[in-house]
Design an enzyme around this catalytic site. Sequence first.
Site, short mmCIF file in Angstrom:
data_model
loop_
_atom_site.label_atom_id
_atom_site.label_comp_id
_atom_site.label_asym_id
_atom_site.label_seq_id
_atom_site.Cartn_x
_atom_site.Cartn_y
_atom_site.Cartn_z
N ASN A 160 36.23 10.47 3.62
CA ASN A 160 37.29 11.22 4.32
C ASN A 160 37.62 10.68 5.71
OD1 ASN A 160 34.85 12.22 5.27
ND2 ASN A 160 35.57 14.34 5.40
N ARG A 168 30.24 5.95 13.89
CA ARG A 168 29.40 7.02 14.44
C ARG A 168 27.92 6.75 14.14
NH1 ARG A 168 31.15 13.25 13.32
NH2 ARG A 168 29.76 13.14 11.54
N LYS A 183 26.25 1.68 3.11
CA LYS A 183 26.90 1.87 1.81
C LYS A 183 28.06 2.83 1.99
CE LYS A 183 26.90 4.76 -1.26
NZ LYS A 183 28.35 4.67 -1.51
N PRO A 184 29.30 2.31 1.98
CA PRO A 184 30.45 3.22 2.13
C PRO A 184 30.78 3.91 0.82
CG PRO A 184 31.20 0.95 1.88
CD PRO A 184 29.69 0.91 1.81
N SER A 238 28.17 15.33 1.14
CA SER A 238 28.01 16.70 0.66
C SER A 238 26.56 17.17 0.78
CB SER A 238 28.44 16.79 -0.81
OG SER A 238 27.61 15.96 -1.59
N GLU A 259 24.47 14.73 8.02
CA GLU A 259 25.72 15.41 8.41
C GLU A 259 26.36 15.88 7.11
OE1 GLU A 259 26.69 16.06 11.39
OE2 GLU A 259 25.42 14.75 12.59
N ARG A 287 44.10 19.07 9.79
CA ARG A 287 43.67 17.73 10.16
C ARG A 287 43.07 17.07 8.91
NH1 ARG A 287 38.42 16.56 12.84
NH2 ARG A 287 38.52 14.43 13.59
N CYS A 293 34.95 18.05 7.07
CA CYS A 293 33.80 18.96 7.05
C CYS A 293 34.01 20.08 8.08
CB CYS A 293 32.52 18.19 7.34
SG CYS A 293 32.65 17.21 8.84
N GLU A 390 33.29 25.10 -0.03
CA GLU A 390 34.11 24.22 0.81
C GLU A 390 35.39 23.87 0.03
OE1 GLU A 390 32.04 20.58 1.70
OE2 GLU A 390 32.86 20.49 3.71
N SER A 450 35.61 17.51 17.38
CA SER A 450 35.11 16.13 17.29
C SER A 450 35.39 15.36 18.57
CB SER A 450 35.78 15.41 16.12
OG SER A 450 35.59 16.15 14.94
P1 NAP Z 1 29.46 12.87 -1.42
O1 NAP Z 1 29.88 12.94 -2.82
O2 NAP Z 1 28.19 13.51 -1.01
O3 NAP Z 1 29.43 11.31 -1.06
C1 NAP Z 1 29.09 10.84 0.23
C2 NAP Z 1 28.46 9.48 0.11
O4 NAP Z 1 27.26 9.58 -0.65
C3 NAP Z 1 29.33 8.46 -0.63
O5 NAP Z 1 29.14 7.19 -0.06
C4 NAP Z 1 28.75 8.51 -2.05
O6 NAP Z 1 28.98 7.35 -2.80
C5 NAP Z 1 27.28 8.66 -1.72
N1 NAP Z 1 26.48 9.15 -2.83
C6 NAP Z 1 26.85 9.97 -3.83
N2 NAP Z 1 25.81 10.19 -4.66
C7 NAP Z 1 24.76 9.48 -4.17
C8 NAP Z 1 23.41 9.29 -4.58
N3 NAP Z 1 22.92 9.86 -5.67
N4 NAP Z 1 22.63 8.48 -3.82
C9 NAP Z 1 23.09 7.87 -2.73
N5 NAP Z 1 24.37 8.02 -2.28
C10 NAP Z 1 25.19 8.82 -3.00
O7 NAP Z 1 30.55 13.46 -0.44
P2 NAP Z 1 32.09 13.12 -0.40
O8 NAP Z 1 32.76 13.88 -1.45
O9 NAP Z 1 32.33 11.65 -0.35
O10 NAP Z 1 32.47 13.66 1.05
C11 NAP Z 1 32.79 14.97 1.28
C12 NAP Z 1 31.62 15.75 1.83
O11 NAP Z 1 31.17 15.14 3.04
C13 NAP Z 1 32.01 17.15 2.20
O12 NAP Z 1 31.01 18.05 1.79
C14 NAP Z 1 32.10 17.10 3.72
O13 NAP Z 1 31.91 18.34 4.34
C15 NAP Z 1 31.04 16.12 4.05
N6 NAP Z 1 31.24 15.55 5.38
C16 NAP Z 1 30.43 15.94 6.39
C17 NAP Z 1 30.63 15.45 7.67
C18 NAP Z 1 29.74 15.90 8.80
O14 NAP Z 1 29.75 15.24 9.82
N7 NAP Z 1 28.97 16.97 8.67
C19 NAP Z 1 31.66 14.55 7.92
C20 NAP Z 1 32.47 14.16 6.87
C21 NAP Z 1 32.25 14.67 5.59
P3 NAP Z 1 30.19 7.33 -3.87
O15 NAP Z 1 31.41 7.30 -3.09
O16 NAP Z 1 30.01 6.08 -4.64
O17 NAP Z 1 30.04 8.56 -4.72
#
Ligand code: NAP
Length: 487
Positions: A160, A168, A183-184, A238, A259, A287, A293, A390, A450
């Site tokens: 996102n 960061r 790893k992005p 997540s 985070e 935004r 998040c 969420e 932020s």
């Molecule tokens: P996500 O599904 O948890 O993915 C985040 C990252 O983790 C991605 O790079 C993803 O790779 C990786 N990932 C997924 N499964 C994994 C596993 N089993 N082992 C290692 N890495 C793994 O979250 P998202 O949907 O991309 O992002 C949205 C979430 O991020 C929301 O819940 C949001 O609130 C949170 N967020 C939090 C903050 C904060 O600062 N608190 C900031 C931004 C976003 P892949 O892309 O290949 O699946």
Amino acid sequence: MSDQEARIVAQVDKRLFVGGTWRDSASGATFEVEDPSTREVLCEVADAGKEDALDALDAAHGAQADWARTAPRDRGEILRRGYELLMERQEELAVLMTLEMGKPLPEARGEIAYAAEFLRWFSEEAVRIEGRFSVSPDGKSRFLVMRQPVGPSMLITPWNFPMAMGTRKIGPAIAAGCTMVLKPAHQTPLSALALAGVMAEAGLPEGVLSVIPTTDPGAVTEPLLSDGRIRKISFTGSTAVGRKLLEQSAGQVLRTSMELGGNAPFLVFDDADLDAAVDGAMLAKMRNIGEACTAANRIYAQAGIAEEFSERLSRRMGALRMGRGLEEGVQVGPLIDDKARDKVQRLVDDAVNRGARVLVGGGPGEGAGHFYQPTVLADVPFAAELSSTEIFGPVAPVLPFETEEEALRVANDTEYGLVSYVYTRDLNRALRVSEALETGMVGLNQGVVSNPAAPFGGVKHSGLGREGGRVGIEEFLETKYVGIGGI
Ligand code: NAP
């Protein structure tokens, strides 16, 4: 894709960046990157596997000792140069980000500046890592307390904020003297690869940073977390994935920064400046197309102003222009994929089935992309699923409340604790409510929290640790104490 957009995509190296070298994945596999506003395939990117990840770890481990010995000023100058390069290339990096993620171009420009600021902030922090010298209470020995880099770090970022979530983490890790494997997210590898190029150009030594996009995150990260040479994981994403990574980190007792997800309450009291509250709600909700998040997930409006607030918010939301983020005047882009859009629709349907009224929006947008209309729901019952989930999309549920006590009870009635927002002109209430809210951050009469110079992070299931601010670098530092006797 226009010629100019194609040229910007072509400029990015699509291979893995491992140990200072660009290379194909060991298996030769690649994967497609899509424009979420058109579903057009932008390009293919090398798809890392376990072997590539272990090579990146070898590089990080091999570079750690020299990097830790590099003068703090030199580390700071590399960060400063990284900041300058990001700002010099702000426009093309913003276009690249909009292409792969969908956010409107002005927001992408803003994110490049926000991302660059982390490098500038931590360039200034690199030379301010301080220890302590003191006399033991009994006077018989001396304490020398020093700060040292944690060591090779695994960084995992979401889609996102594809550039800012990278800087960061990279900013404080570089400042502290840690090497890294990043790893992005698979949806947005291009911004991270462009960042690797920028940092190499800024003078980052070989092996300090490797970037390994993959479609199989578990297969790539788990072997590194269990290896013993990685000493730290910093994750943004997540809560579900964060929990899994915490479990995996236990084996090697890793330092962890998490985070995670949010479920931000946005409280508007009867005494609030309503114009400011509507402006703030637009920012806190819209935004990043609601895919933040920090997004206001539940808007609680006190009974005296609830109706007027909802109407004003609906007018503003209804007037937003949706479309491809690169088009002039577009304010709302597509969601990242169909899964995200289906989830938003399911949450809206659930609220409506329980009695919520749709004031504006309520369905998918037009076009080939994953668009969802800016939506305002009124009279949302507390039992609606979106109160506890969420939303991650452009949907603003307005829930009425009567008293301050009730507002605090419902605001805190969630497992999450990232951020909350409060609009009131009563100073005593502002402080009372800010103290009582169970979140790591509070936006008091402002809709965005932020800031690279402030400590960002959550409590409860929203995470562990802080990024940015004076404490951001602490996440990448260990404390060593030397007891000195014989004095
Ligand atoms: P996500 O599904 O948890 O993915 C985040 C990252 O983790 C991605 O790079 C993803 O790779 C990786 N990932 C997924 N499964 C994994 C596993 N089993 N082992 C290692 N890495 C793994 O979250 P998202 O949907 O991309 O992002 C949205 C979430 O991020 C929301 O819940 C949001 O609130 C949170 N967020 C939090 C903050 C904060 O600062 N608190 C900031 C931004 C976003 P892949 O892309 O290949 O699946």
